[in-house]
Design an enzyme around this catalytic site. Structure first.
Site, PDB file in Angstrom:
ATOM      1  N   TRP A 325      78.404  45.197 -73.775  1.00  0.00           N
ATOM      2  CA  TRP A 325      77.639  44.751 -72.607  1.00  0.00           C
ATOM      3  C   TRP A 325      76.602  43.711 -73.014  1.00  0.00           C
ATOM      4  O   TRP A 325      76.291  42.801 -72.244  1.00  0.00           O
ATOM      5  CB  TRP A 325      76.952  45.949 -71.960  1.00  0.00           C
ATOM      6  CG  TRP A 325      76.040  45.613 -70.811  1.00  0.00           C
ATOM      7  CD1 TRP A 325      76.373  45.527 -69.483  1.00  0.00           C
ATOM      8  CD2 TRP A 325      74.634  45.319 -70.872  1.00  0.00           C
ATOM      9  NE1 TRP A 325      75.263  45.196 -68.724  1.00  0.00           N
ATOM     10  CE2 TRP A 325      74.186  45.059 -69.571  1.00  0.00           C
ATOM     11  CE3 TRP A 325      73.711  45.257 -71.923  1.00  0.00           C
ATOM     12  CZ2 TRP A 325      72.863  44.760 -69.272  1.00  0.00           C
ATOM     13  CZ3 TRP A 325      72.395  44.937 -71.639  1.00  0.00           C
ATOM     14  CH2 TRP A 325      71.983  44.700 -70.325  1.00  0.00           C
ATOM     15  N   HIS A 326      76.087  43.852 -74.230  1.00  0.00           N
ATOM     16  CA  HIS A 326      75.006  42.968 -74.659  1.00  0.00           C
ATOM     17  C   HIS A 326      75.468  41.548 -74.956  1.00  0.00           C
ATOM     18  O   HIS A 326      74.650  40.626 -74.918  1.00  0.00           O
ATOM     19  CB  HIS A 326      74.311  43.555 -75.893  1.00  0.00           C
ATOM     20  CG  HIS A 326      73.352  44.655 -75.579  1.00  0.00           C
ATOM     21  ND1 HIS A 326      73.757  45.960 -75.401  1.00  0.00           N
ATOM     22  CD2 HIS A 326      72.016  44.651 -75.389  1.00  0.00           C
ATOM     23  CE1 HIS A 326      72.695  46.709 -75.124  1.00  0.00           C
ATOM     24  NE2 HIS A 326      71.638  45.947 -75.103  1.00  0.00           N
ATOM     25  N   GLY A 327      76.722  41.366 -75.281  1.00  0.00           N
ATOM     26  CA  GLY A 327      77.136  39.999 -75.547  1.00  0.00           C
ATOM     27  C   GLY A 327      78.565  39.886 -76.028  1.00  0.00           C
ATOM     28  O   GLY A 327      79.163  40.861 -76.492  1.00  0.00           O
TER      29      GLY A 327
END
Length: 478
Positions: A325-327
């Site tokens: 989700w973060h990248g």
């Protein structure tokens, strides 16, 4: 628009005056003002993405109404799947399209097969991961019949776009924030004053801690191959406080700003670096995201119910997905997976809820055992942060390999220690105030002491604002 900018310093008082003194007669008009100023705030980066957030909002508003109005199971599922596919499809396209193309080409390249593929020049819309999860939780809750759909489009648009938390959270649930748009807000002096204090502390963490550490972190990570392990350890520690000051600072400013307008946002950080194990850390770090994944992914997968193998699977899935989700980089996947590995022994040993209280609660100093637990947890966290910060997996492993070499036992030069006093000040203040919602909750102290503290923090922030470069918040890229 950055919170730590002159633009926001001018924007906020103007909105405050309009909100409380011009559009305060009718609730519907006041909510409409929130929508307008929130779209101005968001459009400050790139006005073209206003169409994207508006489309996402209207889509889930209509889908929510239709789910709520039918008892037909098939239709309800079809509507929910539509929301999931469209929202996650947009998120996947803007955030992960090039990543999947590159990974596909690299996978075939490792087999000796050369593929030609074209990536797109895609600009990631700021905050898309945050408002996408916010609207998804709304439709999922309606589908589960734990929430009634709203028939007020203005209130819903305001809920999705509420400018304090629009770009980097907290990721609010409709059950908490949406009802606050239905009731008349009256100015609360005490709440507004506390909001100002929390904004000030958030700016301290962002401007003084995060932005100060940022330059040193870049310097160390960019030159890690030529530096000793002791300096690389300092680099990991600096990044741990950079990302904490940056993200928790944003959350403090967001929560404090919301209080100025009569709203209560959920707490997103609860002094995570005083955690005594990794389970406690994840109850205190990015709380809104952790609870989102628990409620909408971990529990639907079966949670800790079922076989041991399924429990392990579910735990690793939510941590890995959280990292992704973060990248769009394998470094984030590795970071999430590593945190899942940290968490597993506690879960399997039924010790993941051993520390539900505050460390050394009611005491000034922790016990030797708590010091060891907090230090160990912080070290494990710093190791994981190396993957988060590294440009690629190879760099992360090289960094850690050198960090844990014999050069770890050398003394770093003074130039690499010059920012540590600020970190120690932050740790000391937060330790003393760890039982409070935020460290500037000091309204019961003598007036002279209280206002001296406020002016000192303000002066330090103001001075560092002109000394340091004003950096974007790290989580804007997510």
């Amino acid at each position: 628009m950055l919170f730590n900018s002159f633009h926001f310093a001018a924007f906020l008082p103007i909105v405050f005056v309009l909100y409380w003194f011009v559009f305060n007669k009718r609730l519907h008009v006041q909510n409409l003002l929130i929508v307008v100023v929130s779209y101005v705030f968001y459009g400050w980066w790139d006005w073209r993405f206003l169409f994207l957030i508006f489309f996402s909002s209207i889509l889930d508003y209509v889908i929510g109404l239709n789910i709520d109005r039918t008892d037909n199971t098939s239709k309800r599922k079809w509507l929910l799947y539509t929301s999931l596919i469209v929202n996650l499809g947009m998120l996947g396209f803007f955030k992960y399209f090039n990543f999947f193309v590159d990974s596909f080409v690299d996978a075939f390249g490792s087999l000796g097969i050369t593929l030609q593929a074209t990536t797109l020049q895609i600009i990631l819309p700021v905050g898309i991961s945050f408002y996408t999860f916010q609207t998804l939780s709304y439709t999922i809750d309606i589908y589960r019949r734990t929430l009634k759909a709203t028939d007020d489009p203005v209130a819903f648009l305001a809920f999705v776009s509420f400018f304090p938390q629009l770009v980097a959270g907290p990721i609010e649930r409709a059950s908490n924030l949406l009802p606050q748009f239905y009731v008349e807000r009256k100015f609360d002096t005490a709440k507004a004053a506390d909001g100002m204090r929390q904004i000030l502390w958030g700016l301290f963490k962002k401007v003084v801690i995060a932005d100060t550490c940022a330059g040193m972190v870049n310097r160390i990570f960019d030159n890690h191959e030529a530096l000793p392990g002791s300096v690389l350890l300092l680099g990991a520690v600096y990044f741990a406080f950079q990302i904490y000051g940056d993200f928790s600072g944003y959350s403090d400013i967001a929560i404090g700003t919301a209080k100025l307008f009569g709203f209560d946002l959920m707490r997103n950080f609860a002094y995570p670096y005083f955690s005594r194990d990794m389970a406690e850390f994840w109850r205190r770090w990015h709380i809104s995201l952790s609870t989102w994944f628990k409620d909408y992914l971990y529990i639907p997968l079966g949670g800790s119910r079922g076989t041991l193998l399924k429990t392990v699977r579910n735990t690793l899935i939510i941590f890995t997905v959280s990292g992704f989700w973060h990248g769009a980089n394998w470094t984030f996947v590795a970071w999430g997976f590593l945190n899942g590995l940290y968490f597993l022994p506690l879960l399997l040993g039924n010790k993941n809820r051993s520390h539900l209280n505050i460390a050394a609660e009611g005491k000034l100093l922790p016990s030797a055992k708590e010091v060891f637990q907090m230090a160990t947890t912080f070290l494990l966290t710093c190791i994981a942060w190396v993957f988060f910060r590294a440009a690629n997996i190879s760099q992360a492993f090289n960094y850690l390999q050198e960090m844990f070499s014999w050069s770890l036992f050398t003394l770093p030069s003074q130039e690499y220690l010059k920012y540590m006093p600020w970190i120690l000040v932050l740790v000391l203040i937060e330790w003393i105030q760890r039982e409070k919602a935020h460290p500037l909750t000091i309204e019961t102290t003598p007036v002279l002491v209280r206002w001296s503290a406020y002016f000192l923090v303000f002066f330090i922030v103001f001075k560092n604002f002109f000394t340091n470069n004003a950096n974007d918040f790290i989580y804007f890229q997510f």
